[in-house]
Design a protein around this motif. Structure first.
Motif, PDB file in Angstrom:
ATOM      1  N   GLY A  75     -30.808 -10.321 -49.184  1.00  0.00           N
ATOM      2  CA  GLY A  75     -29.593 -10.140 -48.403  1.00  0.00           C
ATOM      3  C   GLY A  75     -28.621 -11.302 -48.476  1.00  0.00           C
ATOM      4  N   THR A  76     -29.079 -12.474 -48.929  1.00  0.00           N
ATOM      5  CA  THR A  76     -28.212 -13.654 -48.969  1.00  0.00           C
ATOM      6  C   THR A  76     -28.430 -14.455 -50.248  1.00  0.00           C
ATOM      7  OG1 THR A  76     -29.803 -15.125 -47.867  1.00  0.00           O
ATOM      8  CG2 THR A  76     -28.282 -13.873 -46.446  1.00  0.00           C
ATOM      9  N   ILE A  77     -27.440 -15.310 -50.547  1.00  0.00           N
ATOM     10  CA  ILE A  77     -27.507 -16.233 -51.681  1.00  0.00           C
ATOM     11  C   ILE A  77     -27.133 -17.624 -51.189  1.00  0.00           C
ATOM     12  CG2 ILE A  77     -26.638 -16.792 -53.978  1.00  0.00           C
ATOM     13  CD1 ILE A  77     -25.673 -13.919 -54.228  1.00  0.00           C
ATOM     14  N   THR A  78     -27.892 -18.625 -51.604  1.00  0.00           N
ATOM     15  CA  THR A  78     -27.578 -20.009 -51.258  1.00  0.00           C
ATOM     16  C   THR A  78     -26.486 -20.533 -52.185  1.00  0.00           C
ATOM     17  OG1 THR A  78     -29.784 -20.480 -50.391  1.00  0.00           O
ATOM     18  CG2 THR A  78     -28.473 -22.372 -51.121  1.00  0.00           C
ATOM     19  N   ILE A  79     -25.266 -20.636 -51.661  1.00  0.00           N
ATOM     20  CA  ILE A  79     -24.146 -21.099 -52.489  1.00  0.00           C
ATOM     21  C   ILE A  79     -23.906 -22.599 -52.332  1.00  0.00           C
ATOM     22  CG2 ILE A  79     -23.021 -18.850 -52.489  1.00  0.00           C
ATOM     23  CD1 ILE A  79     -21.087 -19.928 -50.380  1.00  0.00           C
ATOM     24  N   ALA A  80     -24.500 -23.204 -51.315  1.00  0.00           N
ATOM     25  CA  ALA A  80     -24.400 -24.658 -51.145  1.00  0.00           C
ATOM     26  C   ALA A  80     -25.666 -25.154 -50.460  1.00  0.00           C
ATOM     27  CB  ALA A  80     -23.173 -25.035 -50.321  1.00  0.00           C
ATOM     28  N   SER A  81     -26.247 -26.202 -51.012  1.00  0.00           N
ATOM     29  CA  SER A  81     -27.458 -26.801 -50.457  1.00  0.00           C
ATOM     30  C   SER A  81     -27.065 -28.113 -49.785  1.00  0.00           C
ATOM     31  CB  SER A  81     -28.480 -27.060 -51.569  1.00  0.00           C
ATOM     32  OG  SER A  81     -28.715 -25.885 -52.319  1.00  0.00           O
ATOM     33  N   GLN A  82     -27.053 -28.117 -48.466  1.00  0.00           N
ATOM     34  CA  GLN A  82     -26.643 -29.315 -47.741  1.00  0.00           C
ATOM     35  C   GLN A  82     -27.681 -30.423 -47.890  1.00  0.00           C
ATOM     36  OE1 GLN A  82     -26.027 -27.920 -43.722  1.00  0.00           O
ATOM     37  NE2 GLN A  82     -23.914 -27.349 -44.143  1.00  0.00           N
ATOM     38  N   ILE A  83     -27.201 -31.644 -47.861  1.00  0.00           N
ATOM     39  CA  ILE A  83     -28.056 -32.826 -47.862  1.00  0.00           C
ATOM     40  C   ILE A  83     -28.037 -33.378 -46.452  1.00  0.00           C
ATOM     41  CG2 ILE A  83     -28.386 -35.160 -48.773  1.00  0.00           C
ATOM     42  CD1 ILE A  83     -26.719 -34.177 -51.246  1.00  0.00           C
ATOM     43  N   LEU A 201     -26.194 -23.228 -47.044  1.00  0.00           N
ATOM     44  CA  LEU A 201     -25.022 -22.443 -46.693  1.00  0.00           C
ATOM     45  C   LEU A 201     -25.112 -21.194 -47.550  1.00  0.00           C
ATOM     46  CD1 LEU A 201     -22.545 -22.736 -44.824  1.00  0.00           C
ATOM     47  CD2 LEU A 201     -21.248 -23.487 -46.819  1.00  0.00           C
ATOM     48  N   GLN A 202     -25.218 -20.055 -46.890  1.00  0.00           N
ATOM     49  CA  GLN A 202     -25.480 -18.823 -47.621  1.00  0.00           C
ATOM     50  C   GLN A 202     -24.380 -17.788 -47.411  1.00  0.00           C
ATOM     51  OE1 GLN A 202     -29.375 -17.663 -46.122  1.00  0.00           O
ATOM     52  NE2 GLN A 202     -30.396 -18.822 -47.733  1.00  0.00           N
ATOM     53  N   VAL A 203     -24.217 -16.939 -48.409  1.00  0.00           N
ATOM     54  CA  VAL A 203     -23.288 -15.813 -48.320  1.00  0.00           C
ATOM     55  C   VAL A 203     -24.112 -14.531 -48.277  1.00  0.00           C
ATOM     56  CG1 VAL A 203     -23.016 -15.635 -50.836  1.00  0.00           C
ATOM     57  CG2 VAL A 203     -21.260 -14.687 -49.334  1.00  0.00           C
ATOM     58  N   GLY A 204     -23.694 -13.594 -47.429  1.00  0.00           N
ATOM     59  CA  GLY A 204     -24.402 -12.326 -47.336  1.00  0.00           C
ATOM     60  C   GLY A 204     -23.445 -11.206 -46.971  1.00  0.00           C
ATOM     61  N   LEU A 205     -23.668 -10.038 -47.548  1.00  0.00           N
ATOM     62  CA  LEU A 205     -22.841  -8.876 -47.237  1.00  0.00           C
ATOM     63  C   LEU A 205     -23.326  -8.252 -45.936  1.00  0.00           C
ATOM     64  CD1 LEU A 205     -20.536  -7.146 -48.764  1.00  0.00           C
ATOM     65  CD2 LEU A 205     -22.375  -5.458 -49.000  1.00  0.00           C
ATOM     66  N   LEU A 206     -22.392  -7.950 -45.045  1.00  0.00           N
ATOM     67  CA  LEU A 206     -22.738  -7.436 -43.731  1.00  0.00           C
ATOM     68  C   LEU A 206     -22.897  -5.918 -43.742  1.00  0.00           C
ATOM     69  CD1 LEU A 206     -20.274  -9.596 -41.602  1.00  0.00           C
ATOM     70  CD2 LEU A 206     -22.714  -9.997 -42.020  1.00  0.00           C
TER      71      LEU A 206
END
Length: 282
Positions: A75-83, A201-206
């Motif tokens: 359902g989601t993709i990690t588009i940014a990995s915070q440090i 930080l993830q993106v997901g379609l609702l």
């Protein structure tokens, strides 16, 4: 341009992630379609949507997305990995006092308002999912509370760190560090500390999105090298699962804690518990 389409994308900045997620949940409960097709929030916030079954899933790997970046039952993709690490002001803290371990935060010399603890207690909760386990992490958080730290949102503590009102921010993510550096503020991570905490930080379609196909395609596009360059230009962050990004390079050779969907409910429970121990209330 990449896909030969004329799709128009509208961007709505998040006012406050927890509030926006609550709005999505409330709309779904009322049978109202979401205002947005895609939601870009942290993995901790997406956990709420996942538990409420408010994602529309997709085989993102078929569009070339690294399987390690796909979460919450596709359902989601990690588009940014915070440090996330402790941070300090290089003009205030002497080099000899820079932390080497998480446990160094418990040194008595930091007692009495010299530390700043953000309300993002899920940062500390992630330590319990790694080698530390719940027992050690609970003892650490209780000892941290005895240090009488200043409490507040990440933005407020970043300002206090710049002004020298606190000496160390117990956890800060690279988004704040990058913005501070661009403004000329000498903030830096205690880079010797491991493990590094990495909220995603993830993106997901609702569920109920009005433009699902365009949403799937745009979500996958955000993981392409060209999209990551643009994302880093404006946010200073990138996905650890795309070679060449700042996160990919920073994490090389380091122990990193990523949260998996199976750990989401534990992290949520511990974040609430640690918040009460530290003094954030309910």
């Amino acid at each position: 341009k990449k896909y030969g389409l004329t799709t128009k994308v509208n961007f709505f900045p998040a006012g406050q992630m927890a509030r926006d997620v609550s709005k999505i949940v409330g709309q779904a409960a009322s049978g109202v379609p979401p205002e947005w097709d895609l939601a870009v929030v942290t993995d901790a916030h997406h956990a709420t949507l996942w538990l409420k079954k408010l994602h529309q899933t997709f085989d993102y790997a078929s569009l070339g997305v690294d399987s390690r970046a796909i979460d919450y039952d596709k359902g989601t993709i990690t588009i940014a990995s915070q440090i996330v690490l402790p941070a300090y002001n290089t003009k205030v803290l002497p080099p000899a006092d820079v932390l080497k371990r998480w446990e160094d935060l418990l040194d008595p010399k930091w007692k009495g308002g010299k530390l700043g603890v953000p309300d993002s207690t899920h940062h500390l909760a992630r330590l319990a999912t790694g080698a530390w386990g719940e027992k050690k992490t609970l003892e650490f958080v209780k000892a941290l509370a005895m240090q009488q730290p200043m409490l507040g949102p990440l933005g407020t503590l970043t300002s206090r760190l710049q002004l020298g009102e606190i000496l160390i921010a117990v956890t800060l993510h690279d988004g704040f560090i990058n913005r501070a550096k661009k403004a000329g503020a000498p903030l830096e991570f205690a880079k010797d500390i491991e493990p590094v905490i990495s909220p995603a930080l993830q993106v997901g379609l609702l569920k109920g999105a009005r433009h699902p196909n365009a949403g799937y395609l745009f979500a996958a596009f955000l993981m392409t090298p060209e999209a990551q360059v643009i994302w880093e230009k404006y946010t200073g962050q990138g996905s650890a699962f795309v070679p060449g990004t700042s996160a990919y390079n920073f994490f090389k050779g380091r122990k990193v804690l990523y949260m998996t969907q199976d750990q989401a409910t534990v992290v949520d429970r511990l974040a609430r518990e640690y918040g009460r121990i530290l003094g954030f209330g309910n």
